[in-house]
Design a protein around this motif. Structure first.
Motif, short mmCIF file in Angstrom:
data_model
loop_
_atom_site.label_atom_id
_atom_site.label_comp_id
_atom_site.label_asym_id
_atom_site.label_seq_id
_atom_site.Cartn_x
_atom_site.Cartn_y
_atom_site.Cartn_z
N ILE A 135 -9.55 -43.34 -4.80
CA ILE A 135 -9.99 -42.19 -5.44
C ILE A 135 -9.94 -41.07 -4.37
N GLN A 167 -10.09 -38.77 -10.17
CA GLN A 167 -10.22 -40.02 -10.76
C GLN A 167 -8.86 -40.68 -11.01
N GLU A 168 -8.61 -41.69 -10.20
CA GLU A 168 -7.11 -42.22 -10.75
C GLU A 168 -7.35 -43.14 -12.08
N THR A 169 -6.21 -43.24 -12.76
CA THR A 169 -6.11 -44.20 -13.90
C THR A 169 -6.77 -45.48 -13.61
N GLN A 170 -7.69 -45.91 -14.38
CA GLN A 170 -8.14 -47.27 -14.34
C GLN A 170 -7.62 -48.33 -15.39
N TYR A 171 -7.17 -49.51 -14.94
CA TYR A 171 -6.39 -50.54 -15.75
C TYR A 171 -7.43 -51.43 -16.04
N PHE A 172 -7.63 -51.79 -17.27
CA PHE A 172 -8.78 -52.89 -17.68
C PHE A 172 -8.10 -54.34 -17.74
N GLY A 173 -9.01 -55.21 -17.57
CA GLY A 173 -8.77 -56.56 -17.92
C GLY A 173 -9.06 -56.72 -19.33
#
Lengths: 113, 116
Positions: free
Chosen positions: B97, B102-108
């Protein structure tokens, strides 16, 4: 005051209409804004992000950001029943030397045929 | 070829037990997170690790202990489970970051925990 606020809905729109989802935030220092879509029982998936004031378009989706008024919105054109989901607004907050994403409670969108 | 994976997907257990949830990402990201989503669907950050170092530790009971053996893995151990721990726990990852951004967050896919 909640850090990120959204109307919980449900927002009901007919198929083909424009759905307008709104979000306000409290931290004037926030610089990154995200819209996630979450289908029931699934994980959030990114729809769009926006960093600058104004509009950002991606297909049927348009994100709008107004930092002076501290709001961000998402427009969905030509709404489809498959767009029915909960839409989460997320805003970055820089605090204590690190960034974190604060999510709103989400707006449930229902698109009816 | 899942980007962010979690195990188990479902976890049903008795009060007082200890359980662990595991997360792995193959995106090459430097930062990983644990979120809790309660019954009202409110998604709230619990912990964040950057290159195996804890950088965010929200007000979470110390029964919750995260551990990052390497930057591709982040586990969550919960001791003495309580009824209120029932929720969906999501792991997420993002690039390192930049300050103030804030960079894109990828979710499980989430782990659905039910404490009886």
């Amino acid at each position: 005051q909640k850090e990120v606020e959204q109307n919980s809905g449900p927002l009901s729109v007919p198929e083909g209409a424009i759905a307008s989802l709104n979000c306000t935030y409290s931290d004037r220092g926030s610089q990154s804004f995200f819209w996630y879509r979450q289908y029931s029982g699934k994980s959030p998936e990114l729809i769009m992000f926006i960093y600058s004031n104004g509009d950002k378009e991606d297909g049927r989706f348009t994100a709008q950001l107004n930092k002076a008024s501290q709001y961000v919105s998402l427009l969905i054109r030509d709404s489809q029943p498959s767009d029915s989901a909960t839409y989460l607004c997320a805003v970055n907050i820089f605090s204590g030397g690190y960034n974190k994403l604060i999510f709103g409670a989400g707006t449930r969108l229902a698109v009816h045929p | 070829d899942t980007a962010v994976s979690q195990t188990p997907k479902y976890l049903v257990t008795q009060m007082g037990n200890d359980k662990s949830i595991k997360c792995e990402q193959n995106l090459g990201h430097d930062t990983m997170y644990w979120y809790k989503q309660d019954s009202k669907k409110f998604l709230k950050i619990m912990f964040s690790y950057n290159n195996k170092e804890l950088i965010i530790n929200e007000t979470v009971p110390n029964r919750f202990s995260p551990k990052s053996p390497d930057k591709a893995h982040l586990n969550l151990h919960i001791n003495s489970l309580e009824l209120g721990d029932s929720a969906v726990y999501f792991c997420a990852s993002s690039q390192e970051i930049p300050v103030g951004m804030q960079e894109t967050q990828y979710f499980g896919p989430g782990t659905r925990l039910l404490v009886l």
